[in-house]
Write a protein that holds these residues in place. Sequence first.
Motif, PDB file in Angstrom:
ATOM      1  N   ARG A   1      14.617  -7.576 -10.171  1.00 44.33           N
ATOM      2  CA  ARG A   1      14.112  -7.276  -8.838  1.00 44.33           C
ATOM      3  C   ARG A   1      13.949  -5.766  -8.698  1.00 44.33           C
ATOM      4  N   ARG A   2      12.886  -5.371  -8.020  1.00 43.79           N
ATOM      5  CA  ARG A   2      12.578  -3.945  -7.907  1.00 43.79           C
ATOM      6  C   ARG A   2      13.364  -3.258  -6.804  1.00 43.79           C
ATOM      7  N   VAL A   3      13.933  -4.009  -5.883  1.00 43.25           N
ATOM      8  CA  VAL A   3      14.693  -3.407  -4.785  1.00 43.25           C
ATOM      9  C   VAL A   3      16.071  -4.045  -4.740  1.00 43.25           C
ATOM     10  N   PRO A   4      17.101  -3.258  -4.364  1.00 43.92           N
ATOM     11  CA  PRO A   4      18.421  -3.861  -4.205  1.00 43.92           C
ATOM     12  C   PRO A   4      18.457  -4.724  -2.952  1.00 43.92           C
TER      13      PRO A   4
ATOM     14  N   ARG B   1      14.356  -8.330   0.075  1.00 39.81           N
ATOM     15  CA  ARG B   1      13.079  -7.691   0.368  1.00 39.81           C
ATOM     16  C   ARG B   1      12.798  -7.837   1.864  1.00 39.81           C
ATOM     17  N   ARG B   2      11.914  -6.978   2.355  1.00 41.19           N
ATOM     18  CA  ARG B   2      11.530  -7.090   3.761  1.00 41.19           C
ATOM     19  C   ARG B   2      10.946  -8.467   4.061  1.00 41.19           C
TER      20      ARG B   2
ATOM     21  N   ARG C   1      17.720  -0.716   6.506  1.00 39.36           N
ATOM     22  CA  ARG C   1      17.549  -0.690   5.058  1.00 39.36           C
ATOM     23  C   ARG C   1      18.884  -0.786   4.335  1.00 39.36           C
TER      24      ARG C   1
ATOM     25  N   THR D   1       8.369  -5.147   9.165  1.00 43.35           N
ATOM     26  CA  THR D   1       8.117  -3.829   8.565  1.00 43.35           C
ATOM     27  C   THR D   1       7.932  -2.775   9.646  1.00 43.35           C
TER      28      THR D   1
ATOM     29  N   ALA E   1      19.952  -3.953   1.982  1.00 39.61           N
ATOM     30  CA  ALA E   1      20.253  -3.740   0.566  1.00 39.61           C
ATOM     31  C   ALA E   1      21.577  -4.369   0.153  1.00 39.61           C
TER      32      ALA E   1
END
Length: 318
Positions: free
Chosen positions: A38-41, A44-45, A18, A60, A22
């Motif tokens: 974007r919701r994640v730094p 994405r997976r 992770r 995942t 990131a």
Amino acid sequence: MSPQVSSTPRQELGAFLRVRRARLRPEDVGLPTYGGQRRVPGLRREELAQLAGVSAGYYTRLEQGQSPNASDAVLDAVARVLRLDADERAHLYALARPVQRPRRRAARPERARPTVQMMVESLRDVPALVFGRFLDIIAWNPMAHALLAGHLDPTAPQRPADRPNLARLLFLDPHVRELFADWPRQVRGVVADLRLVAGRHPDTPELAALVGELSMASEEFARLWASHAVFCPGSDTRVYRHPLVGPVELTTEYLSLPKDEEQRVAVYTAEPGSPSEAALRLLAGLVAEGREPDTAWTVAGPPGTATGAAAVPRQDRA
């Protein structure tokens, strides 16, 4: 928040992936961003899975520690996408495929073999020491003691309960902190080295105790530990602000002892003909004369300021 100090290899694998994921942006790996928030730094997976050529569900499960039999091809593909270097790849494999080690009945203190001890002591003109698995100093010669920790009892490495630990000294001992001209760079390397070793020795009580102590006492250590950086030093060059001989630039070579439970010998040398070599000779002369180095060890203020505190006497010897 303090980092988790006792976790399974699968939990460590997930955290490592992770953190690395990131750090990569879509544009870094040639993916379109299409604008917007974007919701994640980082990646994405699903994006990482696409680039690695595996399904999003499989990646995942890997990140959640639910794919213990990941193939070389999958791990290599993930490492390629994440742009891992050789040390980071080795760490990824160690976490993904932890070695099943027999449970120890009781932790035995590490010791330097007599011949290794003799080798270190024979290097009279240069500092040399032996690091244990988790950076305990288990042997040093008088020059290494005078260079790194002249305020400590020189016999401390002989007693497991009193052994200096390089990470503990760097974060908790103001004398040693002042010794390194580039302290932030030094501690980043030490924590990354310790993190790499931890990947090979999960669930080790000694390591958990050390990490827990340093995490509670030092916010800087906690931040660096949570970054999951890994690094194995082969050699490095540092400038030391020594209280007796002044600034000295030394190169450290690390020699692995593969038959001695991952112990390493560190030898410190100066460039021939340099002022640092002259400073090292001066220190060797003081040690040979039996001059006590501890009275010169002081806690200095920031560079360019006067010394801030009086010398701290050496700890009582046992």
